[in-house]
Design a protein around this motif. Structure first.
Motif, PDB file in Angstrom:
ATOM      1  N   GLY A  66       0.874  -1.254  -0.048  1.00 31.93           N
ATOM      2  CA  GLY A  66       0.103   0.114  -0.047  1.00 31.93           C
ATOM      3  C   GLY A  66       0.914   1.177  -0.012  1.00 31.93           C
ATOM      4  N   VAL A  67       0.417   2.227   0.253  1.00 34.90           N
ATOM      5  CA  VAL A  67       0.853   3.568   0.379  1.00 34.90           C
ATOM      6  C   VAL A  67       0.630   4.330   1.678  1.00 34.90           C
ATOM      7  CG1 VAL A  67       0.991   3.716  -2.442  1.00 34.90           C
ATOM      8  CG2 VAL A  67      -0.896   5.002  -0.998  1.00 34.90           C
ATOM      9  N   ARG A  68       1.523   5.524   1.986  1.00 32.64           N
ATOM     10  CA  ARG A  68       1.208   6.162   3.090  1.00 32.64           C
ATOM     11  C   ARG A  68       0.207   7.163   2.732  1.00 32.64           C
ATOM     12  NH1 ARG A  68       2.270   6.099   8.208  1.00 32.64           N
ATOM     13  NH2 ARG A  68       3.713   4.350   7.741  1.00 32.64           N
ATOM     14  N   PRO A  69      -0.895   7.513   3.368  1.00 36.00           N
ATOM     15  CA  PRO A  69      -1.764   8.613   3.179  1.00 36.00           C
ATOM     16  C   PRO A  69      -1.155  10.180   3.439  1.00 36.00           C
ATOM     17  CG  PRO A  69      -2.911   6.947   4.667  1.00 36.00           C
ATOM     18  CD  PRO A  69      -1.359   6.555   4.412  1.00 36.00           C
ATOM     19  N   GLY A  70      -1.523  10.724   2.661  1.00 37.43           N
ATOM     20  CA  GLY A  70      -0.602  12.267   2.739  1.00 37.43           C
ATOM     21  C   GLY A  70       0.655  12.445   2.138  1.00 37.43           C
ATOM     22  N   ILE A  71       1.234  11.217   1.532  1.00 37.13           N
ATOM     23  CA  ILE A  71       2.522  11.398   0.734  1.00 37.13           C
ATOM     24  C   ILE A  71       2.138  11.141  -0.646  1.00 37.13           C
ATOM     25  CG2 ILE A  71       4.649  10.680   0.690  1.00 37.13           C
ATOM     26  CD1 ILE A  71       4.344  11.903   3.260  1.00 37.13           C
ATOM     27  N   PRO A  72       2.703  12.036  -1.600  1.00 39.79           N
ATOM     28  CA  PRO A  72       2.375  11.896  -2.830  1.00 39.79           C
ATOM     29  C   PRO A  72       3.010  10.416  -3.487  1.00 39.79           C
ATOM     30  CG  PRO A  72       3.103  14.215  -2.681  1.00 39.79           C
ATOM     31  CD  PRO A  72       3.325  13.388  -1.231  1.00 39.79           C
ATOM     32  N   LEU A  73       2.477   9.887  -4.501  1.00 43.94           N
ATOM     33  CA  LEU A  73       2.940   8.384  -5.013  1.00 43.94           C
ATOM     34  C   LEU A  73       4.419   8.474  -5.305  1.00 43.94           C
ATOM     35  CD1 LEU A  73      -0.151   7.421  -7.057  1.00 43.94           C
ATOM     36  CD2 LEU A  73       0.413   6.682  -4.530  1.00 43.94           C
ATOM     37  N   ARG A  74       4.970   9.521  -5.873  1.00 44.94           N
ATOM     38  CA  ARG A  74       6.403   9.366  -6.102  1.00 44.94           C
ATOM     39  C   ARG A  74       7.159   9.742  -5.117  1.00 44.94           C
ATOM     40  NH1 ARG A  74       4.023  14.490  -7.614  1.00 44.94           N
ATOM     41  NH2 ARG A  74       5.317  16.335  -6.521  1.00 44.94           N
ATOM     42  N   GLU A  75       6.828  10.037  -4.043  1.00 43.70           N
ATOM     43  CA  GLU A  75       7.578  10.262  -2.636  1.00 43.70           C
ATOM     44  C   GLU A  75       7.400   9.181  -1.611  1.00 43.70           C
ATOM     45  OE1 GLU A  75       6.889  14.373  -1.392  1.00 43.70           O
ATOM     46  OE2 GLU A  75       7.120  15.290  -3.256  1.00 43.70           O
ATOM     47  N   GLN A  76       6.651   8.153  -1.969  1.00 45.61           N
ATOM     48  CA  GLN A  76       6.524   7.004  -1.091  1.00 45.61           C
ATOM     49  C   GLN A  76       7.852   6.493  -0.650  1.00 45.61           C
ATOM     50  OE1 GLN A  76       3.703   5.976   0.333  1.00 45.61           O
ATOM     51  NE2 GLN A  76       2.658   7.785  -0.512  1.00 45.61           N
ATOM     52  N   GLN A  77       8.134   6.032   0.644  1.00 43.01           N
ATOM     53  CA  GLN A  77       9.241   5.212   1.157  1.00 43.01           C
ATOM     54  C   GLN A  77       9.021   3.627   0.776  1.00 43.01           C
ATOM     55  OE1 GLN A  77      11.910   6.845   2.595  1.00 43.01           O
ATOM     56  NE2 GLN A  77      10.717   8.873   1.645  1.00 43.01           N
TER      57      GLN A  77
END
Length: 246
Positions: free
Chosen positions: A171-182
């Motif tokens: 998944g992805v972290r809410p509030g973080i743009p997809l291109r900046e996900q860790q």
């Protein structure tokens, strides 16, 4: 037979570009037997209603827990030679590579199904091995894992975007743009993502957290149906704005 998972007005749904059909899997976990069956389903579907550009996308966790991790990697590599494929990394591939680099990671890997992976390579690990025995077993494992498997594991991507869809393992972290996900979130996140109703900018296709049947939300779909334990490996087919599952 394919079954429709989701039906709304097409203008409200995420879409793939014209001519592309995606077949997606997640969390195969050593069930090469189920994967082989699903490859036959794809081949029949493609023969009956061919798409201009079919792409097979795999969301990670190919190894551990189930009995055929070795065979699963062989199947995936062979498939990549005949089909357009995209392979993403899961947290289990990360741990597998870590234990091959450093035997001190053995206990963490063992607790999440690593022993089954070792057995698939012909190694019979002890359930109560000493540190020295663990080191010996990992050295033995290094000697039998084929170079093609290591090359495959080291080539895995963290995510894949096509049209309005974003494919990722956990998944992805809410509030973080997809291109900046860790990377740690892409491979491990659970509650913060699963409980979010945020519009992530793309429709997220993921696995990692087992569900009894595909979990379809307004912003994501979870297709991890616990194949290693349930015998139910979900195949998601996406074309245009239609999401269909086996």
């Amino acid at each position: 037979m394919f079954g429709l998972l989701r039906s709304r007005k097409s203008t409200e749904l995420p879409r793939l570009p014209e001519g592309i059909r995606i077949y997606a899997f997640s969390d195969i976990h050593g069930r090469a037997d189920l994967l082989a069956d699903m490859f036959r389903v794809i081949d029949v579907d493609q023969a009956r209603r061919p798409a201009a550009r079919p792409i097979e996308v795999f969301l990670g966790d190919y190894v551990d827990r189930g009995p055929y991790s070795n065979e699963t990697l062989d199947l995936l590599i062979e498939r990549s030679q005949r089909r357009e494929t995209v392979f993403l990394k899961g947290n289990h591939e990360t741990l597998f590579l870590q234990v091959l680099r450093e035997a001190s990671n053995f206990d963490s890997w063992r607790r999440i199904g690593g022993l089954e992976t070792m057995m698939s390579y012909g190694i019979r690990p002890s359930l109560n091995s000493t540190t020295a025995e663990q080191n010996d077993q990992i050295e033995e494992l290094k000697g039998v894992v084929p170079k093609r498997h290591l090359a495959f594991l080291n080539s895995l991507r963290l995510s894949f975007t096509c049209g309005d869809f974003f494919f990722v393992h956990a998944g992805v972290r809410p509030g973080i743009p997809l291109r900046e996900q860790q990377e740690s979130d892409l491979l491990w996140i659970r509650n913060e993502f699963l409980e979010s109703e945020e519009n992530f900018g793309k429709y997220i296709v993921h696995g990692h957290t087992p569900v009894r049947e595909p979990d379809i939300r307004s912003n994501r779909i979870n297709i991890d149906t616990g194949a290693y334990a349930t015998g139910n490996l979900t195949l998601l087919s996406i074309q245009g704005s239609s999401l269909i599952a086996v």
